[in-house]
Design a protein around this motif. Sequence first.
Motif, PDB file in Angstrom:
ATOM      1  N   GLU B 304       1.081  -1.291  -0.012  1.00  0.00           N
ATOM      2  CA  GLU B 304       0.028  -0.047  -0.017  1.00  0.00           C
ATOM      3  C   GLU B 304       0.809   1.369  -0.161  1.00  0.00           C
ATOM      4  OE1 GLU B 304      -4.044  -1.802   1.532  1.00  0.00           O
ATOM      5  OE2 GLU B 304      -3.272   0.364   1.887  1.00  0.00           O
ATOM      6  N   GLU B 307       2.114   2.531  -3.170  1.00  0.00           N
ATOM      7  CA  GLU B 307       1.246   3.189  -4.028  1.00  0.00           C
ATOM      8  C   GLU B 307       0.993   4.849  -3.371  1.00  0.00           C
ATOM      9  OE1 GLU B 307      -2.149   0.432  -3.948  1.00  0.00           O
ATOM     10  OE2 GLU B 307      -0.575  -1.063  -4.612  1.00  0.00           O
ATOM     11  N   CYS B 312       4.040   3.968  -7.879  1.00  0.00           N
ATOM     12  CA  CYS B 312       3.333   3.400  -8.756  1.00  0.00           C
ATOM     13  C   CYS B 312       1.712   3.475  -8.440  1.00  0.00           C
ATOM     14  CB  CYS B 312       3.501   1.670  -8.598  1.00  0.00           C
ATOM     15  SG  CYS B 312       2.855   1.117  -7.155  1.00  0.00           S
ATOM     16  N   PRO B 314      -2.543   2.783  -7.957  1.00  0.00           N
ATOM     17  CA  PRO B 314      -3.365   2.087  -7.116  1.00  0.00           C
ATOM     18  C   PRO B 314      -3.435   0.514  -7.535  1.00  0.00           C
ATOM     19  CG  PRO B 314      -4.559   3.979  -7.434  1.00  0.00           C
ATOM     20  CD  PRO B 314      -3.314   4.128  -8.259  1.00  0.00           C
ATOM     21  N   GLU B 316      -0.913  -1.222  -8.175  1.00  0.00           N
ATOM     22  CA  GLU B 316       0.208  -1.800  -8.865  1.00  0.00           C
ATOM     23  C   GLU B 316       1.447  -2.172  -7.883  1.00  0.00           C
ATOM     24  OE1 GLU B 316      -0.876   1.113 -12.710  1.00  0.00           O
ATOM     25  OE2 GLU B 316       0.989   1.344 -11.367  1.00  0.00           O
ATOM     26  N   GLY B 317       1.126  -2.171  -6.480  1.00  0.00           N
ATOM     27  CA  GLY B 317       2.257  -2.212  -5.558  1.00  0.00           C
ATOM     28  C   GLY B 317       2.876  -3.747  -5.736  1.00  0.00           C
TER      29      GLY B 317
END
Lengths: 157, 395
Positions: B304, B307, B312, B314, B316-317
């Motif tokens: 989290e 992001e 990156c 949301p 895409e972590g």
Amino acid sequence: MARTRRPVVTGWFTDDTVPEGAFRLLGTRCSACAAVFFPREDDACRNPVCPGGGALGEVPLSPRGRVWSYTDGRYRPPAPYVSDPDAPWEPYTLVAVELAAEGMVVLGQAAPGVRTSDLRVGQEVEVVPGVLNEDAEHVWTTWHWRPVAPERTEERA
Amino acid sequence: MNDIAVIGAGMHPWGKWGRSFVSYGTAAARAALADAGLDWTDIGSVVGADTMRCGYPGYVAGATFAQALGWQGARVTSVYAACASGAQAIGTARAQILAGLADAVLVVGADSTPKGFFAPAGGERPDDPDWLRFRILGATNPAYFALYARRRMALYGDTPEDFARVKVKNAAAGALNPLARYRKPVTAEEVAASAVVADPLRLLDICATSDGGAALVLCGLDFARRHGHPDPVRIRAVSTVSPTYPRAALDLPDIATDSTTALDPAPHAFRASIARAAYEEAGLGPEDLSLAEVYDLSTALELEWYEDIGLCGPGEGAKLLRDGTTRLGGALPVNTSGGLASFGEAVPAQAIAQVCELTWQLRGTAGDRQVPGARAGITANQGLFGHGSAVVAVR
């Protein structure tokens, strides 16, 4: 001696004078800006841009919502959670429920017997009265979230 | 520019040592003073990050450390902001330096923790949300971490294997850090074999609670130059923002979020706003970073933070992690110290320890963990009850 039923916290949900189907969580609503508060806020509206001059009145929250997330507690939580240290620990399920009308997420324990494997994010649940724990004098009451039975969902659809 | 200099960084190793928090804090302070080349009597102000677990001395940490080091008349300040206490201590020190109230400020945080779950203060306190969440729900800190993790799985398709990868990555870095409590590499199989604490998180997904202490010596750039630090690491931003109503993300220790009936939530949720404020103040962005230290209370939470600090978009972590971007040797290493996964949490020391790691990395003295050519880094953290914490440091 019969134990007295008492809410674990005062004023957060309807009492035993209403039938189970009418059980509701109780919040407050600002008459000036329509902000809803749960747990209830009785002192002053906390919306920083509220025009002011309103009053906070008690309001029942929506009885149904959708699962935002869920988990369980596999280990005994510390006090003030009450549990019998001599009894084997029984995990409970915790559900975070999104209430559409209020635009908020409210946590609660799931009704007894509901496991994480019974839940999924987005599923419809309803608030029901429950018992948190019992001691020599009291039955401490609370709210629980329970999945809405499939047939009842269909009735509504 | 409102830069201040970091001329000293010091830590007491994290562990479960069973001594007073005061001994960890003073050890860290002495290490930071030695690193700065200053005497304790050169310090004009001490800012202590409080601990709530060690009685009265913990509530007045600034004075406690000043007394333990030997009263010398310095101004003392004690601050508390849960996990963000260290950032508030750094922010307070910076304000004093920039206002000309002190030349050199010693910032110290230390904790001594009990075994098991963090618990609220005792007594019957139905007006305290932290007490209520335990009384009514039995909602421990890991329960909240697990709710966030499950939500990510449902929303973004993250898997328990992704979460385990965070632990594997951070344990690999921690194995290279002599100050870390856990210094053994961990495999994904070991994470998967550890007990479930709060579905879907397992024991090795959740950070331990530790003893430890961290300290910094901070000063103005002129003072640094005059005392043999011509090119010090500089703190360029300290973000200690609070949430914006309505707060739509469920957070510890709350039983519910704010309602959105009166007002739409701000476009950026609270955690994202913490880093944004730091970037804005520093005049740089995530593209300028060499590394980041984020608060991995759980493995899933680290994703989290990727992001939230803008590494990156949301959701895409996990991809950034799988790509290897955030491991040592990757394009943007995160938690080069080993993170909370390798340290465990010593609450008031943790945000200060994050800045110690940035300092060593930016100096190029991080040894086997060194990020080559590190020029800028961010720390990010959040204290319960609405405390933001982020520091940007550059060299």
